[in-house]
Design an enzyme around this catalytic site. Structure first.
Site, mmCIF file in Angstrom:
data_model
loop_
_atom_site.group_PDB
_atom_site.id
_atom_site.type_symbol
_atom_site.label_atom_id
_atom_site.label_comp_id
_atom_site.label_asym_id
_atom_site.label_seq_id
_atom_site.Cartn_x
_atom_site.Cartn_y
_atom_site.Cartn_z
ATOM 1 C CG ASP A 138 -12.945 -64.306 41.535
ATOM 2 O OD1 ASP A 138 -13.681 -65.211 41.937
ATOM 3 O OD2 ASP A 138 -11.718 -64.424 41.379
ATOM 4 C CE LYS A 187 -24.464 -65.003 45.548
ATOM 5 N NZ LYS A 187 -24.204 -66.443 45.424
ATOM 6 C CG MET A 240 -4.385 -60.361 48.506
ATOM 7 S SD MET A 240 -4.397 -62.144 48.319
ATOM 8 C CE MET A 240 -2.839 -62.424 47.500
#
Ligand code: SAH
Length: 502
Positions: free
Chosen positions: A35, A57, A171
Site C-alpha cells: 500500500d 499509487k 483519516m
C-alpha cells in the site's frame, strides 16, 4: 503446490517498528502486494528478485479498487504463490484486512495474520503523548474521521465526550473542523488539549499542539497533510515533558549513505536511530575478478609469504568466495600472518574464524604499508582492489620489503536514478557519507561531475577519501578514526557545534 496469503502489518513508518515475524514473511514471499502507507525503508527489505505489486499509487491518486485487490490476492495464491499483503500500521485497524480475507476463505485459500504496530498508539508515543495515563483518563477510543463522499460524519460525539477518554481519530485531516465542532457541540471544553501528528515515527514527523478550539485553524496555518492523526484529551498536555523523538540530535537532517549495499545497513541504522532521514545510495559495487590466475598462483605458493594483507572487507570476502569455489576453506591459509587495514576488515576476518596479527593505528593504506614495513622480514602478499592506493606499495618499497600486489576484485560505479539524486543535492543541504575514495567517484559519476556540490557536506572516513571529495568542491569533515563509529561521532559533533568545514 497451493499458495497462501500472509497479511502483514508494516507499522507506522519507522522500519524498526516492523515485527520480526513480519520481516521474516517479507523475506520469504514470492509476491508482495503493498500500500501507499508502507515506508520506503520497509519496501527496501523486500529481496530484489521478489515480485512486488503496488496497489496504492499515490502519484496518480488512483487507488486500485478494494475488490480488485481482493482478486489479486486470490489469483496470486491460486497460482501457487506465497503472497505477503503488506499494509500500514495494523492490518485490522481501519485497514480492510478483514475484507481481504473473506474472498480467501470463500475459496479455501490458507492465510495467516501478522499484526502490526498501529499508528493510533505509536504515533502519539513518538510525539510524547501516552494514549492513557492514570491521572488523565481511563479509556482510549479510536475513531475513523473519514466521511463517505458528500455525507456528514457518522460519529456519536455525545457518547465519545461522555467517556472522558482519550480520542484518537484516523483519516481525519479533511474533516478536522467538523470533528472539533462536533466535540464542542457535545459539551467538551474548548481548552481541552489536542494535537495533530503528521507522518509520525518518520524523520519528517511533525506535532502540532493546540486546544480543541484552536486545532483546526492551527492545522490550516501549518498546512497539515495526510497521513496524520488527531489526538484529543488531557494526555496531549504531557507532550511538553515527554517529547523525545523530535529532540533526537539528527532530526530534520538528510543523509545519503553511499556504501555498497551489503555494508550500508549499520551506518544507516545508526543515523536513523538518531533521527536522521537516510537514503541509501550504493554508488559502487565490487565485482570479483574471475578467473584470477594471479591469485591462484600466489595461493599455491603461500608458504613463500610471511604476511597476507587485506585492505577492505570486500577483499576478505572475495578471497573466501574464491576458496569456496575451489572446495577449499580457511585451512588453505596455513600459518601466514594476517594484516588488516582497519577494524572493519579485521571483523570480516573474524567471521571466518581468523584474527588480524596486525592492524595499523591509523586505518589507511599509508599506515598499513609503514607498519608492515617495520614488522615484515619476509615477503608480503597483498590481495585487494584493482584500483588500490599506491601509498601501500610505495611504503613497502621504501622499507625494501618484497611483495606481490594482486588485484582480486574491481570496483564498478552504479548509475541509478541520477537525476533525482542530483536534484536532491543541488536544492537542499545534504550530508553525504563517504567510506572510501571510490564511493566519492561513484557518487560524482551518479550525479554528474558538473553538478553544483556546494550544498553537500561530505563526512569522510579518512584523509584520502576527503581529498577525493575536495577535488569536486565538496566541503568535508574527516572522522578521527577510520571507523563507522567515529564517522557517527564526527557527525554528531559537527551537528552540535558550529560546523567548520574544509
Ligand atoms: N491500519 C493503519 C491505519 C490505516 S487508516 C494503522 O493501524 O495505523 C490510514 C490512517 O492512519 C491515516 O489517514 C492516518 O490517520 C493514520 N496513519 C497511518 N500512518 C500514520 C503516520 N505515520 N502518521 C500519522 N498518521 C498515520
Amino acid at each position: 503446490m497451493s499458495g497462501s496469503v500472509t497479511l502483514v502489518g508494516a507499522g507506522p513508518g519507522d522500519v524498526g517498528l516492523l515485527t520480526l515475524k513480519g520481516r521474516g514473511a517479507i523475506e520469504t514471499a514470492d509476491v508482495v502486494v503493498y500500500d501507499r502507507l508502507v515506508s520506503p525503508e520497509i519496501l527496501a527489505l523486500i529481496p530484489p528478485d521478489t515480485r512486488t505489486i503496488n496497489v496504492g499509487k499515490a502519484s496518480s491518486n488512483h487507488l486500485v479498487p478494494q475488490e480488485q485487490i481482493n482478486q489479486i490476492l486470490l489469483d496470486e495464491a491460486l497460482a501457487g504463490n506465497h503472497v505477503v499483503r503488506l499494509k500500514g500500521g495494523d492490518p485490522f485497524l481501519f485497514g480492510r484486512g478483514g475484507e481481504e480475507l473473506e474472498l480467501l476463505v470463500e475459496h479455501g485459500v490458507g492465510f495467516e495474520v501478522v499484526p502490526g504496530i498501529t499508528s493510533a498508539i505509536s504515533v502519539p508515543a513518538y510525539g510524547g503523548i501516552p494514549v492513557t495515563h492514570r491521572d488523565c483518563c481511563s479509556s482510549l477510543h479510536i475513531i475513523t474521521g473519514h466521511a463517505r463522499a458528500g455525507k456528514p460524519l457518522e460519529i456519536n460525539f455525545e457518547a465519545l465526550v461522555g467517556t472522558k477518554g482519550t480520542l484518537v481519530f484516523l483519516m481525519g485531516v479533511s474533516s478536522l473542523p467538523q470533528i472539533c465542532q462536533g466535540l464542542l457541540d457535545a459539551g467538551m471544553a474548548g481548552d481541552m488539549p489536542a494535537a495533530v501528528m503528521e507522518r509520525g515515527t518518520t524523520p519528517r514527523q511533525r506535532r502540532i499542539s493546540a486546544t480543541l478550539a484552536t486545532l483546526p485553524q492551527e492545522a490550516v496555518a501549518q498546512k497539515v497533510e495526510s497521513p496524520a492523526i488527531i489526538v484529543v484529551g488531557k494526555v496531549c498536555a504531557l507532550a511538553e515533558d515527554f517529547d523525545w523523538f523530535d529532540k533526537l540530535p539528527l532530526k530534520g537532517k538528510s543523509f545519503i549513505v553511499t556504501r555498497p549495499k551489503e555494508r550500508a545497513g549499520t551506518l544507516s541504522g545508526r543515523l536513523r536511530s538518531l533521527g536522521a532521514q537516510v537514503s541509501e545510495y550504493p554508488c559502487i559495487e565490487t565485482v570479483d575478478i574471475t578467473p584470477c590466475p594471479a591469485m591462484d598462483d600466489a595461493l599455491s605458493r603461500l608458504s613463500e609469504y610471511e604476511w597476507l594483507a587485506f585492505t577492505s572487507p570486500a577483499g576478505v570476502e572475495t578471497l573466501w568466495r574464491h576458496l569456496r569455489a575451489q572446495g577449499k576453506d580457511t585451512r588453505a591459509l596455513g600459518g601466514v600472518k594476517l594484516a588488516a587495514i582497519g577494524a572493519g576488515t579485521d571483523r570480516t576476518l573474524q567471521t571466518h574464524g581468523l584474527q588480524a596479527d596486525y592492524i595499523p593505528e591509523v586505518y589507511d593504506a599509508l599506515h598499513l604499508g609503514q607498519g608492515l614495513g617495520k614488522l615484515a622480514t619476509g615477503k608480503v602478499l597483498i590481495l585487494r582492489a584493482q584500483q588500490g592506493s599506491p601509498d601501500l606499495t610505495e611504503a613497502l618499497e621504501q622499507a625494501k620489503i618484497e611483495m606481490d600486489d594482486i588485484a582480486i576484485y574491481t570496483t564498478q560505479y552504479e548509475n541509478p536514478q541520477s537525476a533525482q539524486l542530483r536534484q536532491q543535492i543541488e536544492t537542499a543541504e545534504t550530508w553525504v557519507t563517504f567510506t572510501s575514495a571510490s564511493t566519492v567517484k561513484g557518487f560524482v559519476s551518479s550525479v554528474g561531475a558538473d553538478a553544483d556540490f556546494s550544498k553537500v557536506k561530505g563526512i569522510c572516513i579518512g584523509a584520502q577519501t576527503a581529498q577525493e571529495a575536495q577535488t569536486y568542491g565538496i566541503a568535508t569533515k574527516v572522522a578521527q578514526k577510520a571507523t563507522i563509529n567515529s564517522m557517527v561521532e564526527t557527525i554528531l559533533k559537527e551537528n552540535l557545534e558550529e560546523p567548520s568545514w574544509t
